[in-house]
Design an enzyme around this catalytic site. Structure first.
Site, PDB file in Angstrom:
ATOM      1  N   ASP A 126     -38.427  55.058 -17.871  1.00 28.74           N
ATOM      2  CA  ASP A 126     -37.059  55.516 -17.617  1.00 28.74           C
ATOM      3  C   ASP A 126     -36.022  54.736 -18.425  1.00 28.74           C
ATOM      4  O   ASP A 126     -34.828  55.015 -18.329  1.00 28.74           O
ATOM      5  CB  ASP A 126     -36.729  55.452 -16.124  1.00 28.74           C
ATOM      6  CG  ASP A 126     -36.853  54.046 -15.530  1.00 28.74           C
ATOM      7  OD1 ASP A 126     -36.943  53.063 -16.305  1.00 28.74           O
ATOM      8  OD2 ASP A 126     -36.863  53.929 -14.284  1.00 28.74           O
ATOM      9  N   GLY A 127     -36.465  53.744 -19.217  1.00 25.23           N
ATOM     10  CA  GLY A 127     -35.534  52.995 -20.050  1.00 25.23           C
ATOM     11  C   GLY A 127     -34.669  52.015 -19.282  1.00 25.23           C
ATOM     12  O   GLY A 127     -33.714  51.470 -19.835  1.00 25.23           O
ATOM     13  N   ARG A 187     -40.315  41.790 -35.302  1.00 21.84           N
ATOM     14  CA  ARG A 187     -41.547  41.303 -34.689  1.00 21.84           C
ATOM     15  C   ARG A 187     -42.693  41.387 -35.688  1.00 21.84           C
ATOM     16  O   ARG A 187     -42.607  42.100 -36.699  1.00 21.84           O
ATOM     17  CB  ARG A 187     -41.891  42.157 -33.461  1.00 21.84           C
ATOM     18  CG  ARG A 187     -40.726  42.331 -32.483  1.00 21.84           C
ATOM     19  CD  ARG A 187     -40.730  43.751 -31.901  1.00 21.84           C
ATOM     20  NE  ARG A 187     -39.501  44.043 -31.177  1.00 21.84           N
ATOM     21  CZ  ARG A 187     -39.351  43.904 -29.854  1.00 21.84           C
ATOM     22  NH1 ARG A 187     -40.371  43.522 -29.119  1.00 21.84           N
ATOM     23  NH2 ARG A 187     -38.207  44.172 -29.273  1.00 21.84           N
ATOM     24  N   ASP A 253     -46.340  42.615 -30.654  1.00 24.36           N
ATOM     25  CA  ASP A 253     -44.995  43.183 -30.625  1.00 24.36           C
ATOM     26  C   ASP A 253     -44.038  42.301 -29.836  1.00 24.36           C
ATOM     27  O   ASP A 253     -42.840  42.583 -29.789  1.00 24.36           O
ATOM     28  CB  ASP A 253     -45.015  44.602 -30.032  1.00 24.36           C
ATOM     29  CG  ASP A 253     -45.581  44.633 -28.629  1.00 24.36           C
ATOM     30  OD1 ASP A 253     -46.754  44.264 -28.460  1.00 24.36           O
ATOM     31  OD2 ASP A 253     -44.851  45.036 -27.692  1.00 24.36           O
ATOM     32  N   ASN A 254     -44.553  41.233 -29.222  1.00 26.23           N
ATOM     33  CA  ASN A 254     -43.709  40.287 -28.490  1.00 26.23           C
ATOM     34  C   ASN A 254     -43.553  38.958 -29.211  1.00 26.23           C
ATOM     35  O   ASN A 254     -43.047  37.997 -28.626  1.00 26.23           O
ATOM     36  CB  ASN A 254     -44.276  40.021 -27.095  1.00 26.23           C
ATOM     37  CG  ASN A 254     -43.967  41.141 -26.119  1.00 26.23           C
ATOM     38  OD1 ASN A 254     -43.045  41.918 -26.346  1.00 26.23           O
ATOM     39  ND2 ASN A 254     -44.720  41.236 -25.055  1.00 26.23           N
TER      40      ASN A 254
END
Length: 450
Positions: A126-127, A187, A253-254
Site C-alpha cells: 500500500d506504499g 544501492r 538493495d539495502n
C-alpha cells in the site's frame, strides 16, 4: 518557504542520470498531518532549521517541492538479492527521493521518504509506513549516530491519520510518513539492475555520478569506485559490531554505496555478545545474525563487483575484494577502541586487545552497554574472565575524560523491551514523553562519546 537562508544550497544532481533510473511519482494525499518529530539539528546542516511547523508539514507531509531542487519526487529503480535470491521486480515501493541539498562542508545530501505512497514498484503493497515503524526508525538512527555508526538521519516523522492492516503487528495500526537524510540512495542493487539489463552506457553514467557527486572524485573508474565502496562497507560492518547492532535485512538493495546504514525494519541491539543473535523473526537460517554481518556485507560488495564486470576487468576487482578482511579488521578495532574510550596504538596490539575483549564478552555474558559504559577510558572488569584483556590494554591511553554528566548516570541502551515500552505509551495513551526523553538521552550519550 520564505527567502531561503544563506546556508540553504539546493541541488538537482540526480537528474544527471536520466529518466531510465527513476520514475516521477505523486505523493499520497494523507487525511491528516500531525508533526511528531522534527530533527532541527539535522535540518540546520542544510539550511532548513528555520522552517515553521506549518512550513515543515507542507514540505515533509504534503511534499510541496523545496525551492531550487528536484521538481518532482523520484522513485528510484533497482534490483537486488533478498536473502541471496535475486529479485528483478523491486524498486522504491513506498518511498522516493524528494530533494538534494549541500551540507555545510559541501557534501551532497539527499532527502528520501518512507511511507509516502504507492509507486510503480509497490507491487502488492500500500506504499504506507506504520507509525510504530517510523518511531523505531527514529530511535535506531539516533542511537547509531550517537554510537559512531555512519547512518541516515531521521529528519521528520509525521502521523498521517490512516488505519493500516499489517500481518506482523496488531491491526488496524496508525500510519506515518518519514523523511530521512543521507548522502544518497544509490544501492548496490542499482548497479545490479544495469548489469541485469546489460546497460553499459547506464553503468558508466552511474559510476561517474557516484564518484563525482557522492565521493567528490573526478573519475569514472569502476575499480576505483569498488575500492572506495569496499572501504566504506568494511567500516560499516566494523561499526555495527562495536555498536552491538543487528540490522536484520542486509540484502544488496539495502546496502548504500556511500557506506551509510539505512532502512530500519526488524533491527535489534544485542543484550549480550552473542554472534548467533538474530533480529528478524523470518531469518530462520541466521543469514544476517549479529556475528555474520561482516560476511553478509562482504557478499553484497561482491555483487557490486560482479555487476561492474559489465565495464571492467575481473582481476583488479578481485584484488580489491581480497582486501575486505583486512579493512574490516582495522575498522572493527578502531570502532571497539573508540567505544571503549582508548586511543589505538598499532595493528597487532589493537587486534590482540579487541580479540581478547570479544572473547571475554562472549564468556562473561555481561551486558554489552553495561560493559562499554563501565569500561570507558580503559577500566576493564577485575574478575578472571578479563585477565587476558586487562594485560592487553596496558599502555593504552584514554582518548577522553569521563567528565560529561552522562557518566554519572546509567548506560543508555536500546533493547527491545524499552522500544516496546516507548511504543506502548504512544499506542495506548498517545504519550510521546518517553519517546522524546529517549531521544534526548541518546543525544547526551553521543555528546559524551564524541
Amino acid at each position: 518557504m520564505p527567502l531561503p537562508p544563506q546556508d540553504y544550497r539546493p541541488e538537482a544532481a540526480l537528474l544527471e542520470l536520466g529518466d531510465t533510473f527513476y520514475d516521477a511519482v505523486r505523493p499520497a494525499d494523507f487525511p491528516e498531518t500531525t508533526l511528531r518529530f522534527r530533527n532541527d539539528r539535522a535540518a540546520g546542516d542544510v539550511g532548513l532549521g528555520t522552517l515553521s511547523d506549518a512550513e515543515w508539514i507542507r514540505h515533509f507531509g504534503r511534499f510541496d517541492p523545496l525551492p531550487g531542487t528536484l521538481p518532482a519526487p523520484l522513485a528510484l529503480r533497482y534490483h537486488g538479492h533478498q536473502f541471496r535470491v535475486y529479485n528483478p521486480d523491486i524498486g522504491d515501493g513506498r518511498g522516493f527521493s524528494f530533494a538534494q541539498l549541500r551540507e555545510r562542508d559541501g557534501r551532497l545530501l539527499e532527502l528520501g521518504t518512507k511511507g509516502s505512497g504507492r509507486t510503480p514498484w509497490s507491487r502488492f503493497g500500500d506504499g504506507r509506513l506504520t507509525l510504530k515503524g517510523g518511531v523505531r526508525e527514529v530511535l535506531a538512527s539516533e542511537m547509531l549516530e550517537a554510537l559512531g555508526v555512519p547512518t541516515s538521519r531521521s529528519l521528520s516523522l509525521i502521523e498521517t491519520g490512516e488505519a493500516l492492516e499489517r500481518g506482523d503487528e496488531p491491526s488496524p495500526t496508525r500510519s506515518a510518513v518519514l523523511v530521512r537524510m543521507s548522502h544518497g540512495h544509490i544501492r548496490i542493487g542499482t548497479f545490479q539492475r544495469l548489469a541485469y539489463e546489460r546497460d553499459e552506457d547506464g553503468m558508466r553514467r552511474l559510476v561517474g555520478y557516484v564518484l563525482r557527486n557522492l565521493y567528490g572524485e573526478d573519475s569514472d573508474d569502476p575499480v576505483r569506485l569498488l575500492d572506495l565502496v569496499t572501504t566504506r562497507a568494511a567500516t560499516l560492518a566494523g561499526r555495527y559490531m562495536a555498536a552491538g547492532f543487528v540490522h536484520g535485512v542486509l540484502n544488496s538493495d539495502n546496502i548504500n554505496v556511500t557506506g551509510e546504514s539505512f532502512d530500519y525494519g526488524p533491527w535489534r541491539f544485542v543484550p549480550t555478545w552473542d554472534p548467533a543473535f538474530v533480529a528478524a523473526y523470518f531469518d530462520h537460517a541466521g543469514l544476517y545474525a549479529f556475528g555474520r554481518q561482516p560476511e553478509a556485507i562482504h557478499w553484497d560488495v561482491m555483487q557490486l563487483a560482479s555487476s561492474l564486470r559489465l565495464i571492467a576487468e575481473s582481476d583488479p576487482m578481485i584484488a580489491v575484494l581480497d582486501t575486505f578482511g583486512d579493512r574490516y579488521q582495522r575498522a572493527v578495532c578502531d570502532a571497539i577502541l573508540w567505544r571503549l574510550g582508548v586511543t589505538p596504538k598499532e595493528d597487532a596490539a589493537d587486534r590482540a586487545l579487541v580479540q581478547a575483549i570479544e572473547r571475554a564478552l562472549r564468556t562473561s555474558g555481561i551486558g554489552v552497554d553495561r560493559f562499554f559504559f563501565d569500561a570507558f577510558g580503559g577500566a576493564l572488569p577485575q574478575d578472571e574472565t578479563w585477565a587476558e584483556a586487562r594485560a592487553a590494554i596496558i599502555g593504552y591511553a584514554p582518548r577522553k575524560a569521563r567528565d560529561h554528566a552522562y557518566w554519572r548516570g546509567e548506560p543508555c541502551a536500546m533493547l527491545i523491551d524499552e522500544v516496546e515500552a516507548i511504543w506502548s505509551a504512544i499506542a495506548e495513551d498517545d504519550d510521546w514523553r518517553p519517546f522524546h526523553g529517549k531521544v534526548a538521552a541518546i543525544r547526551a550519550m553521543g555528546a559524551a562519546l564524541a
